[in-house]
Design a protein around this motif. Structure first.
Motif, short mmCIF file in Angstrom:
data_model
loop_
_atom_site.label_atom_id
_atom_site.label_comp_id
_atom_site.label_asym_id
_atom_site.label_seq_id
_atom_site.Cartn_x
_atom_site.Cartn_y
_atom_site.Cartn_z
N ASP A 1 0.83 -1.21 0.00
CA ASP A 1 0.00 0.00 0.00
C ASP A 1 0.86 1.26 0.00
O ASP A 1 0.54 2.26 -0.66
CB ASP A 1 -0.96 0.00 1.19
N VAL A 2 1.97 1.23 0.71
CA VAL A 2 2.87 2.39 0.73
C VAL A 2 3.52 2.56 -0.65
O VAL A 2 3.61 3.69 -1.17
CB VAL A 2 3.95 2.24 1.81
N MET A 3 3.96 1.45 -1.23
CA MET A 3 4.60 1.55 -2.55
C MET A 3 3.61 2.05 -3.59
O MET A 3 3.96 2.86 -4.46
CB MET A 3 5.17 0.19 -2.96
N ASP A 4 2.36 1.57 -3.54
CA ASP A 4 1.35 2.03 -4.49
C ASP A 4 1.10 3.53 -4.34
O ASP A 4 0.98 4.27 -5.33
CB ASP A 4 0.04 1.27 -4.30
N ALA A 5 1.04 4.00 -3.10
CA ALA A 5 0.82 5.43 -2.86
C ALA A 5 2.03 6.24 -3.32
O ALA A 5 1.89 7.33 -3.89
CB ALA A 5 0.55 5.67 -1.37
N PHE A 6 3.22 5.72 -3.08
CA PHE A 6 4.45 6.41 -3.51
C PHE A 6 4.50 6.51 -5.03
O PHE A 6 4.81 7.57 -5.59
CB PHE A 6 5.66 5.64 -2.98
N ARG A 7 4.17 5.43 -5.70
CA ARG A 7 4.21 5.42 -7.17
C ARG A 7 3.17 6.37 -7.75
O ARG A 7 3.44 7.05 -8.75
CB ARG A 7 3.96 3.99 -7.68
N SER A 8 2.01 6.45 -7.13
CA SER A 8 0.94 7.31 -7.66
C SER A 8 1.16 8.78 -7.35
O SER A 8 0.92 9.65 -8.20
CB SER A 8 -0.42 6.87 -7.08
N ASN A 9 1.64 9.07 -6.15
CA ASN A 9 1.72 10.46 -5.70
C ASN A 9 3.08 11.10 -5.91
O ASN A 9 3.20 12.33 -5.88
CB ASN A 9 1.34 10.55 -4.21
N PRO B 1 14.53 7.78 -1.83
CA PRO B 1 13.89 9.10 -1.93
C PRO B 1 13.30 9.53 -0.59
O PRO B 1 12.67 8.72 0.12
CB PRO B 1 12.78 8.86 -2.97
N LEU B 2 13.51 10.77 -0.24
CA LEU B 2 12.97 11.30 1.01
C LEU B 2 11.46 11.17 1.05
O LEU B 2 10.87 10.87 2.11
CB LEU B 2 13.39 12.77 1.17
N ALA B 3 10.83 11.35 -0.13
CA ALA B 3 9.36 11.26 -0.19
C ALA B 3 8.89 9.86 0.21
O ALA B 3 7.81 9.72 0.81
CB ALA B 3 8.87 11.60 -1.59
N LEU B 4 9.67 8.84 -0.11
CA LEU B 4 9.28 7.46 0.23
C LEU B 4 9.33 7.23 1.74
O LEU B 4 8.37 6.69 2.32
CB LEU B 4 10.19 6.48 -0.50
N THR B 5 10.43 7.63 2.37
CA THR B 5 10.55 7.40 3.82
C THR B 5 9.54 8.24 4.60
O THR B 5 8.97 7.78 5.60
CB THR B 5 11.98 7.70 4.28
N GLN B 6 9.30 9.46 4.15
CA GLN B 6 8.32 10.31 4.84
C GLN B 6 6.90 9.74 4.69
O GLN B 6 6.12 9.75 5.64
CB GLN B 6 8.38 11.73 4.29
N LEU B 7 6.59 9.27 3.48
CA LEU B 7 5.27 8.68 3.25
C LEU B 7 5.09 7.43 4.11
O LEU B 7 4.02 7.22 4.69
CB LEU B 7 5.11 8.35 1.77
N GLU C 1 6.53 6.71 6.99
CA GLU C 1 6.36 7.09 8.40
C GLU C 1 4.96 7.66 8.64
O GLU C 1 4.34 7.39 9.69
CB GLU C 1 7.42 8.11 8.79
N ALA C 2 4.43 8.44 7.67
CA ALA C 2 3.10 9.04 7.84
C ALA C 2 2.01 7.96 7.82
O ALA C 2 1.01 8.08 8.54
CB ALA C 2 2.86 10.07 6.75
N MET C 3 2.20 6.91 7.01
CA MET C 3 1.17 5.89 6.86
C MET C 3 1.26 4.80 7.92
O MET C 3 0.26 4.11 8.18
CB MET C 3 1.25 5.27 5.47
N THR C 4 2.43 4.64 8.57
CA THR C 4 2.60 3.50 9.49
C THR C 4 3.03 3.89 10.90
O THR C 4 3.06 3.03 11.80
CB THR C 4 3.66 2.53 8.93
N ASN C 5 3.39 5.18 11.10
CA ASN C 5 3.93 5.61 12.39
C ASN C 5 5.16 4.79 12.78
O ASN C 5 5.36 4.44 13.95
CB ASN C 5 2.86 5.51 13.50
N MET C 6 5.95 4.49 11.78
CA MET C 6 7.15 3.68 12.00
C MET C 6 8.24 4.20 11.07
O MET C 6 7.95 4.65 9.96
CB MET C 6 6.85 2.20 11.68
#
Length: 572
Positions: A268-276, A308-314, A316-321
């Motif tokens: 789910d994180v990868m899908d959101a990263f790829r789309s956004n 990518p910074l956007a990947l790690t930030q996304l 953390e925002a989606m998983t609190n981890m």
């Protein structure tokens, strides 16, 4: 010389990268390798340079072409950053959709990166038209202004593609304003084979001596395309084994890399990263493309990637981890080290990403070499972009130690340059091996006790057995490239269009077109003029199965008048 064209332009429309090249007929006669190719495409980031550009294309909300290649990638990334991309269509690595679609037809749709669909022919035609215009502009820049009919165009396709896929590419090229009579379809491993005999590091060796046999492994982004050729006495090439292979190209390695990341951060994180964040996603893949070109079969150093910074930030925002926490909890904690914004992957893990395509490739090569007619095949020619990978080269050499492995310089351009040579001299490939048994459905006099009762049909012409498979060519049979098989039949009075159904079979000698393994391949369509309709005619239909495409010629048996005729493998 096979033609009077002033120039030959080849378009290599690849799964991951595409390009074009050309040569003048006047220069080809003295130097076949005097071939010009574009060399100015450079990625905007990641330090990736290529003589081809990515096979990706962008359309606007009205499905009008916007851009192709690196420009399309960068333009789409900017649109996403501005949040104005939703109505655009962005297609990337879409070529394999033709190979995977068993019901391919003129109305086939393909989905873009966000799941929105467009007509496949519109997408392919736009890409071909872009490359065609690029080639024409380069010719013009160099002071070479030719009329449309003075250029022969060559379009490359994988040899393992179906007849329907080849026809689809031809019709897409026609939609891109390439006239049908000026277009040749070249099979990619054949083009590479034709090119290699002219390369400096191949001259003088016994691989191209009359009687020699060698295997061509065209390893591209999407497919591994394999042929075995024998050199004839006149220097032309004869195919010894029908084209074969599978989806074992470099994109399989890319997919393994993405699966690895997904195992850590989740789909789910990868899908959101790829789309956004498509720009960051593209940069990630571009960096991986650079890194994977340096992977070797024997290596001790880790491979370092910048996340990518956007990947790690996304994440953390989606998983609190944090990513580091997720890595520690994953099965890869012993093979991947995370430091700041980088990950360091141990050699065994990244080498494993190549395992699946290389295992399939090895198994398939062994199956081919085990056949009696392959005895004496002592050389492999590795071409295509995936062949540039050190681990691919080293693995092939290690698995087949008794075989001489040749990797020509610029092996990624061998198909493109070979297609140009093929355009000048299509007869360089003298014979090919049929992949299937081809034939048509006919009716024969019914024989009691021999023919099944369900095939019995009473007609004004007698009792007939229907659906009989009339064989033209048998699977595995060697066919001269210009040889044809002829069948005569009567065209009905008053009928302007006659259709003959063509079937193919995986069996050597099927009895009926309804047997297991038989499939309707397409139709031969014959069109008669108005003044021929008042009488029935005996028509000779000559089918050619030894070319890169199936072709047909129909003529009046008495007057030898030729009718308009064509194969149609795309009729819905």
């Amino acid at each position: 010389m096979a033609s009077n064209y002033e120039a030959v332009v080849a378009i290599d429309f690849g799964t991951t990268y595409s390009g074009y090249a050309f040569s003048l007929t006047s220069e080809y006669k003295t130097d076949p390798m005097k071939i010009s190719a574009n060399n100015s495409w450079v990625a905007g980031s990641a330090g990736l340079m290529s003589m081809k550009c990515p096979t990706c294309i962008l359309f606007d909300k009205d499905k009008n072409f916007v851009s192709f290649g690196y420009e399309a990638e960068d333009k789409y990334s900017n649109l996403v950053m501005d949040n104005s991309h939703h109505e655009y269509y962005f297609f990337k690595q879409f070529k394999m959709s033709l190979h995977q679609n068993t019901n391919l037809n003129r109305d086939t749709n393909i989905e873009d990166e966000r799941g929105k669909s467009m007509k496949a022919k519109t997408v392919f035609a736009a890409g071909i038209e872009f490359l065609k215009k690029q080639a024409e502009d380069l010719l013009s820049t160099r002071g070479m202004n030719f009329e449309e009919w003075e250029i022969r165009w060559v379009l490359t396709v994988p040899a393992i593609w179906s007849d329907a896929a080849k026809q689809f590419m031809r019709e897409a090229a026609q939609k891109a304003d390439i006239m049908n009579d000026q277009l040749l379809i070249a099979l990619e491993p054949e083009a590479a084979s034709v090119c290699c005999r002219y390369l400096p590091d191949a001259k003088g060796i016994d691989i191209f001596m009359p009687g020699s046999k060698y295997m061509v492994l065209d390893l591209g982004g999407g497919t591994a395309d394999i042929n075995v050729h024998q050199v004839a006495d006149d220097g032309s090439l004869q195919e010894l084994h029908q084209a074969s292979g599978g989806a074992w190209g470099g994109t399989k390695v890319d997919a393994s890399f993405i699966r690895l990341l997904c195992a850590i951060i989740g789909d789910d994180v990868m899908d959101a990263f790829r789309s956004n964040h498509p720009g960051d996603y593209i940069d990630l893949l571009r960096e991986f493309e650079v890194k994977k070109r340096n992977v070797k079969a024997e290596m001790e150093t880790t491979i370092n990637f910048k996340l990518p910074l956007a990947l790690t930030q996304l994440f953390e925002a989606m998983t609190n981890m944090t990513f580091q926490q997720a890595l520690v909890n994953s099965t890869y904690r012993d093979d991947i080290i995370s430091t700041a914004d980088k990950i360091r992957i141990k050699p065994n893990l990244i080498q494993g990403m190549f395992r699946d395509p290389l295992v399939h490739l090895e198994d398939h090569i062994r199956c081919i070499l085990a056949k009696p007619q392959m005895r004496g095949t002592s050389t492999f020619l590795l071409v295509g972009g995936f062949s540039e990978s050190p681990i691919v080269q080293e693995t092939i050499k290690r698995k087949f130690p008794r075989v001489k492995v040749i990797v020509p310089a610029e092996c990624g351009l061998a198909v493109l340059k070979g297609a140009v040579i093929f355009g000048h001299e299509p007869k360089k490939i003298r014979a090919r091996v049929a992949r299937f048994t081809y034939g048509i459905a006919i009716s024969k006099p019914f024989i009691e006790g021999h023919h099944p009762s369900e095939k019995k049909k009473v007609t004004p012409n007698g009792v007939l057995c229907t659906d009989v498979f009339h064989k033209y060519v048998e699977s595995g049979e060697s066919i001269d490239s210009d040889s044809s098989q002829t069948l005569s039949f009567s065209a009905a009075r008053g009928c302007s269009t006659n259709r003959v159904r063509v079937y193919r079979s995986t069996m050597a000698d099927p009895m009926f077109v309804t047997d297991e393994g038989c499939n309707l391949l397409g139709e031969v369509i014959l069109t008669r003029e108005a003044d021929d309709l008042n009488s029935s005619q005996k028509i000779d239909v000559s089918l050619t199965f030894g070319g890169t495409e199936c072709s047909v010629v129909a003529s009046d048996a008495q007057t030898e008048k030729t009718f308009r005729s064509k194969f149609d493998f795309l009729n819905t």
